[in-house]
Each structure stands twice: as structure tokens, then as C-alpha cells.
Design a protein around this motif. Structure first.
Motif, PDB file in Angstrom:
ATOM      1  N   LEU B 118       0.817  -1.223   0.000  1.00 21.40           N
ATOM      2  CA  LEU B 118       0.000   0.000   0.000  1.00 21.40           C
ATOM      3  C   LEU B 118       0.845   1.265   0.000  1.00 21.40           C
ATOM      4  N   THR B 119       1.893   1.264   0.826  1.00 23.58           N
ATOM      5  CA  THR B 119       2.717   2.470   0.940  1.00 23.58           C
ATOM      6  C   THR B 119       3.475   2.732  -0.354  1.00 23.58           C
ATOM      7  N   ALA B 120       4.079   1.652  -0.880  1.00 25.52           N
ATOM      8  CA  ALA B 120       4.857   1.809  -2.120  1.00 25.52           C
ATOM      9  C   ALA B 120       3.955   2.232  -3.274  1.00 25.52           C
ATOM     10  N   PHE B 121       2.767   1.633  -3.337  1.00 31.09           N
ATOM     11  CA  PHE B 121       1.861   1.940  -4.435  1.00 31.09           C
ATOM     12  C   PHE B 121       1.465   3.417  -4.409  1.00 31.09           C
ATOM     13  N   ALA B 122       1.117   3.896  -3.213  1.00 26.46           N
ATOM     14  CA  ALA B 122       0.702   5.304  -3.092  1.00 26.46           C
ATOM     15  C   ALA B 122       1.855   6.233  -3.454  1.00 26.46           C
ATOM     16  N   ALA B 123       3.058   5.851  -3.027  1.00 24.24           N
ATOM     17  CA  ALA B 123       4.222   6.711  -3.270  1.00 24.24           C
ATOM     18  C   ALA B 123       4.559   6.791  -4.763  1.00 24.24           C
ATOM     19  N   ARG B 124       4.292   5.730  -5.492  1.00 27.30           N
ATOM     20  CA  ARG B 124       4.640   5.738  -6.919  1.00 27.30           C
ATOM     21  C   ARG B 124       3.790   6.738  -7.704  1.00 27.30           C
ATOM     22  N   ASP B 125       2.529   6.889  -7.291  1.00 27.33           N
ATOM     23  CA  ASP B 125       1.644   7.864  -7.933  1.00 27.33           C
ATOM     24  C   ASP B 125       1.664   7.708  -9.457  1.00 27.33           C
ATOM     25  N   GLU B 126       1.448   6.477  -9.903  1.00 25.76           N
ATOM     26  CA  GLU B 126       1.525   6.176 -11.341  1.00 25.76           C
ATOM     27  C   GLU B 126       0.174   6.439 -12.007  1.00 25.76           C
ATOM     28  N   VAL B 127      -0.094   7.667 -12.248  1.00 21.96           N
ATOM     29  CA  VAL B 127      -1.409   8.046 -12.760  1.00 21.96           C
ATOM     30  C   VAL B 127      -1.694   7.439 -14.123  1.00 21.96           C
ATOM     31  N   THR B 128      -0.676   7.318 -14.949  1.00 23.77           N
ATOM     32  CA  THR B 128      -0.909   6.885 -16.333  1.00 23.77           C
ATOM     33  C   THR B 128      -0.565   5.411 -16.555  1.00 23.77           C
ATOM     34  N   SER B 129      -0.582   4.623 -15.473  1.00 23.88           N
ATOM     35  CA  SER B 129      -0.291   3.194 -15.608  1.00 23.88           C
ATOM     36  C   SER B 129      -1.562   2.363 -15.529  1.00 23.88           C
ATOM     37  N   PHE B 130      -1.584   1.310 -16.326  1.00 20.69           N
ATOM     38  CA  PHE B 130      -2.673   0.336 -16.309  1.00 20.69           C
ATOM     39  C   PHE B 130      -2.071  -0.961 -15.765  1.00 20.69           C
ATOM     40  N   TYR B 131      -2.791  -1.619 -14.848  1.00 20.32           N
ATOM     41  CA  TYR B 131      -2.178  -2.745 -14.135  1.00 20.32           C
ATOM     42  C   TYR B 131      -2.796  -4.089 -14.515  1.00 20.32           C
ATOM     43  N   LEU B 132      -1.935  -5.089 -14.524  1.00 18.54           N
ATOM     44  CA  LEU B 132      -2.386  -6.479 -14.572  1.00 18.54           C
ATOM     45  C   LEU B 132      -1.735  -7.232 -13.423  1.00 18.54           C
ATOM     46  N   THR B 133      -2.457  -8.202 -12.888  1.00 18.41           N
ATOM     47  CA  THR B 133      -1.892  -9.163 -11.939  1.00 18.41           C
ATOM     48  C   THR B 133      -1.729 -10.485 -12.681  1.00 18.41           C
ATOM     49  N   LEU B 156     -11.955   1.756 -30.886  1.00 17.82           N
ATOM     50  CA  LEU B 156     -12.209   2.397 -29.597  1.00 17.82           C
ATOM     51  C   LEU B 156     -10.971   2.425 -28.693  1.00 17.82           C
ATOM     52  N   LEU B 157      -9.914   1.767 -29.143  1.00 17.53           N
ATOM     53  CA  LEU B 157      -8.728   1.625 -28.281  1.00 17.53           C
ATOM     54  C   LEU B 157      -8.238   2.958 -27.734  1.00 17.53           C
ATOM     55  N   ASP B 158      -8.154   3.943 -28.610  1.00 13.98           N
ATOM     56  CA  ASP B 158      -7.610   5.230 -28.179  1.00 13.98           C
ATOM     57  C   ASP B 158      -8.535   5.936 -27.186  1.00 13.98           C
ATOM     58  N   MET B 159      -9.850   5.725 -27.353  1.00 12.81           N
ATOM     59  CA  MET B 159     -10.784   6.348 -26.413  1.00 12.81           C
ATOM     60  C   MET B 159     -10.614   5.772 -25.007  1.00 12.81           C
ATOM     61  N   TYR B 160     -10.306   4.478 -24.943  1.00  9.80           N
ATOM     62  CA  TYR B 160     -10.122   3.850 -23.630  1.00  9.80           C
ATOM     63  C   TYR B 160      -8.725   4.087 -23.057  1.00  9.80           C
ATOM     64  N   PHE B 161      -7.718   3.947 -23.902  1.00  9.26           N
ATOM     65  CA  PHE B 161      -6.351   3.887 -23.384  1.00  9.26           C
ATOM     66  C   PHE B 161      -5.452   5.033 -23.852  1.00  9.26           C
ATOM     67  N   GLY B 162      -6.038   6.008 -24.532  1.00  6.53           N
ATOM     68  CA  GLY B 162      -5.245   7.105 -25.070  1.00  6.53           C
ATOM     69  C   GLY B 162      -4.492   7.902 -24.028  1.00  6.53           C
ATOM     70  N   ASN B 163      -5.003   7.921 -22.803  1.00  5.14           N
ATOM     71  CA  ASN B 163      -4.334   8.696 -21.756  1.00  5.14           C
ATOM     72  C   ASN B 163      -3.341   7.863 -20.941  1.00  5.14           C
ATOM     73  N   TYR B 164      -3.314   6.560 -21.193  1.00  5.88           N
ATOM     74  CA  TYR B 164      -2.352   5.707 -20.476  1.00  5.88           C
ATOM     75  C   TYR B 164      -1.011   5.702 -21.201  1.00  5.88           C
ATOM     76  N   GLU B 165       0.049   5.429 -20.454  1.00 12.25           N
ATOM     77  CA  GLU B 165       1.383   5.358 -21.062  1.00 12.25           C
ATOM     78  C   GLU B 165       2.017   3.983 -20.922  1.00 12.25           C
ATOM     79  N   LYS B 166       1.662   3.290 -19.828  1.00 12.87           N
ATOM     80  CA  LYS B 166       2.426   2.077 -19.504  1.00 12.87           C
ATOM     81  C   LYS B 166       1.515   1.011 -18.920  1.00 12.87           C
ATOM     82  N   LEU B 167       1.760  -0.234 -19.280  1.00 16.57           N
ATOM     83  CA  LEU B 167       1.108  -1.350 -18.604  1.00 16.57           C
ATOM     84  C   LEU B 167       2.112  -1.921 -17.606  1.00 16.57           C
ATOM     85  N   VAL B 168       1.723  -1.946 -16.351  1.00 17.41           N
ATOM     86  CA  VAL B 168       2.591  -2.511 -15.316  1.00 17.41           C
ATOM     87  C   VAL B 168       2.034  -3.875 -14.921  1.00 17.41           C
ATOM     88  N   TYR B 169       2.827  -4.897 -15.154  1.00 13.67           N
ATOM     89  CA  TYR B 169       2.435  -6.247 -14.757  1.00 13.67           C
ATOM     90  C   TYR B 169       2.979  -6.504 -13.358  1.00 13.67           C
TER      91      TYR B 169
END
Lengths: 231, 211
Positions: B118-133, B156-169
Motif C-alpha cells: 500500500l505504501t509503495a503503491f501510493a508513493a509511486r503515484d503512477e497516474v498513467t499506468s494500467f495494471y495487470l496481476t 475504440l482503443l484510443d478512447m479507452y487507453f489514449g491517456n495511459y502510457e504504460k502497462l505494469v504487470y
């Protein structure tokens, strides 16, 4: 709704064409919508009538079916994209021909949040309903909202958030307006998937709006009330 | 250890663990494999796991009611209940419901945060990241690609993901094939790719504290 590929839009009379536009909007057929808008303009329809009687009316059906679980987000986005095509043609003409002005809204997604699908839908439907829109985009700090409200002389603030972690920021903006003694100068509408009416009330917004159609309806009602008070 | 199939975890839910439990964990199906692993590793023979369908992840407005129903169903069993969900897009509603029912849950906004810490995640503040587990990497099509209509309407891809920069696995396991799947998902979304090994992160700590 329609699967008639051979349909010639210009052969339809006005009523048929407007009905067809609603079908095409429902099916997200942007090129057909653009063509139909041009046909109605050639038939001397006013841009305002085209907007309200075909595009807005068509999106109303899309919105109702989304709310009823008949349509889902992808279909709504396709419809919105088609409406956007029609709006792009009409927008400059609406300015020229003097469509009714309902008020001005500053809208944006809050700081820390980059999700703008809902915000864009609201902005488009508000614009379709005659509101002037100042779209600040995504990831907006309080000073951007407040600065735009003042510089644009807007009456409505719309804030959107998709994340549980970013929705509390709406209160930061409202609190800042309150501290400046400006809160009552504006109608504040909030929306986004994790929000609800209870949250909207708790942070001091005027209303939580569940979807774009409700946002339009709420904005109209609150603007009318504001005018009544002012008058 | 028997591992449930992903489609069962996604659509149906799952029950496993002790036949004579004193603790019941009600969890998101997306966490089943990790919680079963923790039960096995820690020898928690008194723990039973009930997983709700993971697809609720795509309908956060249904999560609170589903958890409430599950807690009510099992309340009469006299077990200590722990809810293995974070807020998960419920806008605080799940926390309120858990407080009302007197059961504990996992802190934080969602599984990405507690896997990362929780602490690390909040500190990263990765606003433009999309996550997968791990689970979401395996189920990318069912949870992302198809529900968003990208299989039918790729425009529709750009409408959904146009503001994202990175996928973090956020990887719970060392699995080269799964990493390749996550990387392929990033490519399909047109995003940069980062793999971050998290293990079970704060999920372990939350369960250890509750059990």
C-alpha cells in the motif's frame, strides 16, 4: 437497428431521415450521420433543429438503453463518436445562427485521474443541450478549475473521477471555493463510477449525476432555479 | 494443492479449504490461487475459502451486495469471517458494509495496491499506468479486451487507453510464459511494458493478521 446497406439517405423525406439518423446513431455509423446532417442542412433545416431533433434525440435513446442494460459502454462510445461527427459540422453553424444558450460549464477530470470517457460524454450531451463547454481535460488541480470558472465567467463546474482514490479531490476543489467565498457563485455537479448521491452531498456538491442525460437535466433544473432566485 | 480453473473463478466462484473451519475468508475469485497458496504454506488448516466470481471486478457496483449476501449466508455458521477485498471501486461502500456487519477487510483501494504494497503503491503515484496481476494477465481477454468491445471495435482503443502510457504487470509468480502474455497485452493496448515482481505483497500480511 438498421442493416439496410443500400439505403439512399437523400431519397428519404425529412421524417424518415430523422428516424434513420436515430437508427444510425444507435448503430454508431458516423459517416452516415455526417451525410444526413449535410442533407438536412441542404434542406434548410436550422443547425439547432438538426442537433436537437436528430442527434440529441437519438442519443437520448442510446442513453435510455444504456441505463436499462440493453446497450453497453462500447456501443455508447460508438454512438457518441457518430454524434461527434455530426456535431463537428453543426458547431460552427450553431455559433453563426445563434442557438439558445443555456449557460457555461467548466468540466474536467480531477487531479490524479486520467479517465475521461464519462466526462467527454457529459460534455458532448451538455453541448448538445445548448450549454457552452470549457473542457479542461484530465488530471486537473483545483486552481485550474477555479481559474477557468473565473476567467470564463462560467456558471457550472463539472468534476469527474473514476477512481476511489481520486474522488475525494472533488472536496478539495469545493472547499477551496468555499474558502474564497465563491462556492455559492457556481453550480457544482459531480459524477463518476464510484460516486453516489450520498458522496456528492457529503462533499458539498449541488448534485451527483449518474449519467450524461441526468447531468443535462440537473444542469437545466439548477440553472432555472438559479435564475428564479436571481430574478 | 488443487488449483481451480480460471473460468470457474471468473464466472462462478469457488469453495475450498478446511471441512471444519473456524475462519472463513470471503474473497474475490481473482485472489483464489494466491490465498490457497498462503493457506497451504502457512498450514492454516482451520481456514475455509469462499470466492465470489472474479468478474465482479468489472462491475464494482455489485461487489458490496455480493459480499454482504455471502457474509449473511455464512453468519449463522458461527465462523470468524474475513473479507479479502480492498475497496475495489466501491467508493467506500464495501468498507461501510463490512463495518456494519462487524467483519474486517483488506485496506487500500484495490488488489494492485496491496500486491505492490500500500505504501509503495501510493508513493509511486503512477497516474498513467494500467495494471495487470497474474490472474488478469491470464484473463486479459475476458476482463479487458472483450468487455471493452475491443475485439469487435478496435477503433475504440484510443478512447479507452489514449491517456495511459504504460502497462505494469504486477507479478505474483515467476512465470516466463505469463510475463510474455502480459507483454503481449501491453503491445495490443499500445502501451509500454513494465514487469514488477510483487509476490503476494500486503495480501500475506493482511491474511496473517486476520487469521
Amino acid at each position: 437497428m438498421s442493416d439496410d446497406d443500400d439505403l439512399i439517405l437523400s431519397d428519404l423525406n425529412d421524417d424518415e431521415l430523422v428516424d434513420q439518423m436515430k437508427d444510425d446513431l444507435y448503430d454508431g455509423m458516423k459517416e452516415e450521420i455526417e451525410e444526413a446532417v449535410r442533407i438536412l442542412l441542404e434542406r434548410n433545416w436550422t443547425p439547432y433543429d438538426i442537433l436537437t431533433k436528430s442527434l440529441v434525440a437519438g442519443m437520448q435513446i442510446v442513453g435510455d438503453d444504456f441505463r436499462d442494460g440493453i446497450l453497453f459502454v462500447p456501443e455508447v462510445l460508438l454512438a457518441a463518436n457518430a454524434m461527434k461527427g455530426g456535431m463537428a459540422i453543426l458547431k460552427p453553424l450553431l455559433v453563426e445562427t445563434g442557438a439558445p444558450k443555456m449557460g457555461k460549464m467548466v468540466i474536467g477530470t480531477v487531479k490524479g485521474d486520467i479517465h475521461d470517457i464519462g466526462k467527454n460524454l457529459v460534455a458532448m450531451m451538455m453541448e448538445g443541450a445548448g450549454f457552452e463547454i470549457v473542457d479542461l481535460g484530465i488530471n486537473n488541480p483545483a486552481e485550474d478549475y477555479i481559474g477557468a470558472l473565473q476567467s470564463e465567467d462560467a456558471q457550472i463546474l463539472g468534476m469527474s473521477a473514476l477512481l476511489t482514490t481520486t474522488m475525494p479531490y472533488m472536496k478539495v476543489v469545493i472547499d477551496q471555493l468555499t474558502e474564497m467565498g465563491k462556492r455559492d457563485d457556481y453550480i457544482v455537479l459531480v459524477g463518476g463510477a464510484p460516486l453516489n448521491a450520498e458522496f456528492g452531498k457529503a462533499i458539498g456538491a449541488d448534485a451527483y449525476c449518474d449519467d450524461a442525460a441526468i447531468a443535462v437535466q440537473t444542469a437545466k433544473e439548477l440553472m432555472a432555479r438559479k435564475h428564479n432566485v436571481a430574478g | 494443492m488443487h488449483l481451480p480453473a480460471d473460468d470457474i473463478l471468473r464466472d462462478t466462484g469457488y469453495v475450498a479449504g478446511s471441512a471444519q473451519p473456524s475462519v472463513l475468508v470471503i474473497a474475490c475469485g481473482a485472489l483464489a490461487r494466491e490465498i490457497l497458496a498462503l493457506i497451504a504454506v502457512n498450514g492454516w488448516s482451520h481456514v475455509r475459502l469462499t470466492c465470489l466470481p472474479a468478474i465482479l471486478h468489472n462491475h464494482p457496483n455489485k461487489i458490496t451486495q455480493a459480499v454482504e449476501d455471502a457474509v449473511q449466508t455464512h453468519a449463522r455458521d458461527g465462523l470468524e469471517i474475513f473479507v479479502a477485498y480492498a475497496d475495489c471501486g466501491t467508493g467506500g461502500d464495501l468498507a461501510k458494509a463490512c463495518a456494519r456487519m462487524g467483519v474486517k477487510m483488506i485496506a487500500g483501494p484495490h488488489c494492485y495496491a496491496f500486491f505492490d504494497g500500500l505504501t509503495a503503491f501510493a508513493a509511486r503515484d503512477e497516474v498513467t499506468s494500467f495494471y495487470l496481476t497474474d490472474f488478469l494477465a491470464r484473463q486479459f481477454d475476458a476482463f479487458v479486451w472483450q468487455p471493452l468491445g475491443l475485439d469487435r471495435h478496435p477503433q475504440l482503443l484510443d478512447m479507452y487507453f489514449g491517456n495511459y502510457e504504460k502497462l505494469v504487470y504486477l507479478a505474483q509468480s515467476e512465470d516466463a510464459a505469463l510475463t510474455a502474455q502480459a507483454q503481449a497485452a501491453a503491445a495490443r493496448l499500445g502501451l509500454a511494458f513494465e514487469r514488477r515482481f510483487t509476490g503476494y505483497g500486503d495480501l500475506s500480511r493482511a491474511l496473517e493478521a486476520a487469521i
